[in-house]
Enzyme design. Structure first.
Site, PDB file in Angstrom:
ATOM      1  N   CYS A  54     -24.850  40.017  69.144  1.00 62.31           N
ATOM      2  CA  CYS A  54     -25.678  41.056  68.532  1.00 62.31           C
ATOM      3  C   CYS A  54     -27.139  40.751  68.860  1.00 62.31           C
ATOM      4  O   CYS A  54     -27.483  39.601  69.146  1.00 62.31           O
ATOM      5  CB  CYS A  54     -25.442  41.029  67.022  1.00 62.31           C
ATOM      6  SG  CYS A  54     -26.490  42.148  66.084  1.00 62.31           S
TER       7      CYS A  54
ATOM      8  N   CYS B  79     -29.695  42.198  66.763  1.00 60.84           N
ATOM      9  CA  CYS B  79     -30.449  42.723  65.625  1.00 60.84           C
ATOM     10  C   CYS B  79     -31.585  41.757  65.288  1.00 60.84           C
ATOM     11  O   CYS B  79     -31.624  40.637  65.791  1.00 60.84           O
ATOM     12  CB  CYS B  79     -29.527  42.951  64.433  1.00 60.84           C
ATOM     13  SG  CYS B  79     -29.119  41.458  63.504  1.00 60.84           S
TER      14      CYS B  79
ATOM     15  N   CYS C 279     -30.181  38.355  64.569  1.00 66.82           N
ATOM     16  CA  CYS C 279     -29.485  37.660  65.659  1.00 66.82           C
ATOM     17  C   CYS C 279     -30.369  37.445  66.878  1.00 66.82           C
ATOM     18  O   CYS C 279     -30.036  36.634  67.744  1.00 66.82           O
ATOM     19  CB  CYS C 279     -28.222  38.426  66.036  1.00 66.82           C
ATOM     20  SG  CYS C 279     -27.109  38.601  64.628  1.00 66.82           S
TER      21      CYS C 279
ATOM     22  N   ASP D 243     -11.945  58.861  37.991  1.00 65.46           N
ATOM     23  CA  ASP D 243     -10.628  59.099  38.603  1.00 65.46           C
ATOM     24  C   ASP D 243      -9.813  57.812  38.599  1.00 65.46           C
ATOM     25  O   ASP D 243     -10.365  56.724  38.416  1.00 65.46           O
ATOM     26  CB  ASP D 243     -10.794  59.619  40.039  1.00 65.46           C
ATOM     27  CG  ASP D 243     -11.476  58.600  40.939  1.00 65.46           C
ATOM     28  OD1 ASP D 243     -12.484  57.998  40.502  1.00 65.46           O
ATOM     29  OD2 ASP D 243     -11.010  58.392  42.071  1.00 65.46           O
TER      30      ASP D 243
ATOM     31  N   ASP E 253     -20.900  55.372  41.196  1.00 64.76           N
ATOM     32  CA  ASP E 253     -19.472  55.293  40.924  1.00 64.76           C
ATOM     33  C   ASP E 253     -19.306  55.215  39.404  1.00 64.76           C
ATOM     34  O   ASP E 253     -20.263  54.967  38.671  1.00 64.76           O
ATOM     35  CB  ASP E 253     -18.865  54.080  41.646  1.00 64.76           C
ATOM     36  CG  ASP E 253     -17.344  54.165  41.705  1.00 64.76           C
ATOM     37  OD1 ASP E 253     -16.777  55.154  41.207  1.00 64.76           O
ATOM     38  OD2 ASP E 253     -16.722  53.241  42.255  1.00 64.76           O
TER      39      ASP E 253
END
Lengths: 483, 483
Positions: B277, B279, B282, B123, B88
């Protein structure tokens, strides 16, 4: 008390079931352990979140070696687990093979002897759409056997819990009769049996009806086991209707053919481009990698995934109960298949039953579709508004909460007195604006408005209506003026 | 070709974006790496499923040490990664602080120099609801800077890709103008900027409108980056509308305050009774255990969960595209919040655009709610039926597929000629029966029937209607008889 309820939402609840081998927090799933098959061992089940297991006492009874070992060491040492273990009786074999070589008293005593935590009598799981005469005959035998089992348990003064299965095929009146008879017997867990063929055929509407028939009879304080149901696609619906215990052989059976469970359906492993899961299996392997692993190891990995995702679903459901968002959760899940959608929408015919169970105060009301209108919060609101008393001669009703008015008009809820516009449910309801909400949600509001205006025919109402609302506010009684 | 599309569904697609550091499969999420903060390191990001990262060249440029190192070793060695890295430009800082101490050409050249894979010009992200005059002035500067960046890249003959951000605040015409100007500039990736404040405020309807405005201008072959969007709650909608790249700082920012991402919203860790979850985080810890871990380590664990769940959502979306069930998937996800529901229902106003993108043949059509009616499969079916030519004098129409008829009447689809009743979409559609489906689904069918009957006013139609259908089959033209 064997079963203690700690949290409630919809007809679902979080509960604690006391067994000889410790407390189990419900809703929960009991992984089926087949003592003849070397798959994921009982001792490993805790890792996935299992708090209680289920196995088949008939299989143990029929196999000389297993039987000797079970009698000698007890069921728990046979399976090498310290978790509570429920035992099935051979009913499943009865359903599949039509016959079993054991008597009810024999298999009940055997379950007692080996130290089962929850004993199941030899009930007869009549298949769906059976002849009525057969269903009733089966049911009579089932009830007789349940009474016998109860006597045996009482006589022996043992601490094992007793399950009293409810049968009756697809006949509402037989399911209700079975439930009536069951509740007279002193049991601890009330399984609803004979639903597996319905679930396998996606006949979810029948299962929902059966559960609701049973729940309309069995007291709310009794734990309900939906026997043979363990696929995550149906768990949230079953819990929301008041089921507490589930058992899953699916995790293992499905793994055999590379069938991968998800809460929105079963996938064949080779149809999966990406694994839609992050469990310890799916975060380690890609779909492609899993397919390359040799069959036996892959079967265990898929079985493990199936367990992880099933217990993840249980945790999501429990979390939804805790935060009183179970309706919202179910309303998402039923979009996994149109048959689930229609099955759930039957709750509109059971509003009284739902109102008995569903807590009256929650934090939020998120509208998701027409079935949100069937929630008890909505019917209770409409009832409350019917009892509002009016003292002034003239009132204002606004379709926008930005205007200061005596009443507000909202989709789903209809007329909302200003003092109810800050509190649950109408005041804490989030829903799409009129132009993006379903017709039913506006119709129910406008119909409620019409009744309200007619009831208070001696008062005058000035309705300040925005945009699309104006199209709906037609054919109103004369005491209302739309501005 | 920098971007190659391999699979399509709804307006979404799976694509391959070629960058100097390798191919990236889209849709994908770029984790934001803050080179100043020691959190989850870039090298670890592959494990979660990241294929490309994003960092801020302005932060590097402004910090003497980082800048020297980046210039000397290059961006990738600075971050210690071999993944492609987008940079960015400081636009974000411009939005937050209103000013940056760097010129466009300067920051573009710097990004080139350090070897960014995707360069972003400076921008101006005009905030939502800005004054029109400001929005237009900002946009003119943005376009000028984009042209300058394009010239600089071309002159240097470098292989870096160039992003051409699209701005215009909440003004449809400015978004379209920005898109018109952007597509004239030779870019590689087209980010839609300035949407973060809208997403943060749950103004999903505005974001959906902005994406659709942009997509109505930008050719389908260009990759779209929804800049700053990375919360899993919106990913499926954005992909279904044709966005390909996302970036997530949320995983880290949210982890700081124990905010736990889920595809149905953000949860505070201390509100979680169970972790919804499986994962690697978790499945290892319970909610309670996580809360006991000291802050710094917990922040990393929550950040890791946030990444796992975000990439799980990406995989689910990709799988849905592969099996052409993205509409069904999105229709489940939008039930996470009523604002998502209304945002998505705007697609009914963009049917032509959707038809351009959505594949015309799929395997299945699962009805989930009124927004299913807005799918291109439905409008295409209605168009096809308008072109059916009839030769006989008398025809039968049945509401049940069990009757053998010339035509069938189905919710959503209306009149279905027998030969279309075996094929996608009407023949492969699953939906609730009339008594459980939304009014709109029946109304659209009955209206289509009326038009069909009127069009073929010289033919006679015998309609065999079941149960609830009969209530809807009223006010039909004279050439129809309901039996």
């Amino acid at each position: 008390m064997t079963f203690e309820i700690t949290n409630k939402d919809a007809m679902g609840r979080i509960g604690k079931l006391k067994t000889p081998h410790g407390r189990v927090e419900t809703p929960t799933l009991m992984p089926v352990i087949n003592p003849n098959i070397d798959f994921i061992p009982a001792e490993k089940m805790k890792r996935f979140g299992a708090q209680i297991l289920i196995t088949n006492s008939y299989i143990i009874y029929r196999s000389g070696d297993l039987r000797d070992m079970a009698v000698e060491k007890g069921l728990h040492r046979l399976l090498e687990t310290d978790l509570p273990v429920m035992t099935d009786s051979g009913s499943y074999q009865l359903m599949i093979y039509g016959d079993v070589e054991v008597k009810n008293a024999e298999v009940v005593k055997f379950q007692q002897m080996i130290g089962s935590d929850i004993i199941v009598p030899l009930d007869i799981p009549t298949p769906p759409d059976a002849d009525y005469s057969r269903a009733i005959a089966d049911l009579e035998i089932t009830i007789e056997r349940e009474r016998e089992a109860s006597r045996l348990i009482k006589e022996s003064n043992s601490e094992n819990l007793l399950a009293i299965p409810i049968q009756g095929s697809t006949y509402s009146e037989l399911r209700k009769r079975s439930a009536e008879e069951s509740k007279k017997i002193d049991g601890d867990v009330y399984p609803i049996g004979g639903v597996v063929p319905l679930l396998d055929d996606y006949r979810f509407s029948d299962v929902v009806r059966i559960i609701l028939d049973v729940k309309s009879v069995i007291p709310s304080s009794y734990p309900i086991h939906l026997f043979g149901a363990g696929h995550p696609i149906f768990l949230s619906i079953a819990v929301a209707l008041g089921c507490d215990l589930f058992d899953s052989a699916a995790y293992a059976l499905y793994a055999k053919d590379d069938r991968y469970l998800t809460p929105y359906g079963t996938k064949k492993l080779n149809e999966l481009h990406c694994l839609p899961c992050s469990c310890p299996v799916c975060s380690q392997y890609s779909a492609e990698e899993l397919l390359k692993i040799e069959k036996e190891e892959r079967e265990i990995l898929v079985g493990e995934h199936n367990l992880w995702i099933s217990f993840e679903e249980i945790r999501k459901i429990k979390q939804a109960i805790k935060e009183n968002s179970l309706f919202e959760f179910v309303e998402k899940r039923i979009r996994s298949h149109p048959s689930l959608l229609s099955s759930w929408r039957q709750i509109k015919n059971y509003s009284t039953l739902l109102e008995e169970y569903d807590p009256s105060t929650k934090r939020q009301f998120f509208y998701t579709g027409i079935e949100s209108i069937y929630r008890p919060a909505v019917s209770r609101h409409h009832e409350r508004v019917k009892n509002v008393e009016l003292e002034k001669d003239e009132y204002t009703i606004s379709t926008s909460s930005e205007n200061n008015s005596d009443f507000y008009l909202k989709p789903v809820f209809g007329v909302v007195p200003a003092e109810m516009n800050e509190v649950y449910p109408a005041g804490h309801a989030e829903m799409p604006p009129v132009e993006y909400i379903e017709n039913e949600a506006v119709d129910v509001a406008v119909n409620a408005l019409r009744s309200f205006l007619r009831k208070h025919h001696d008062k005058k109402f000035i309705i300040r209506a925005d945009g699309v609302w104006r199209e709906y506010l037609i054919e109103l009684p004369d005491n209302a003026v739309v501005e």
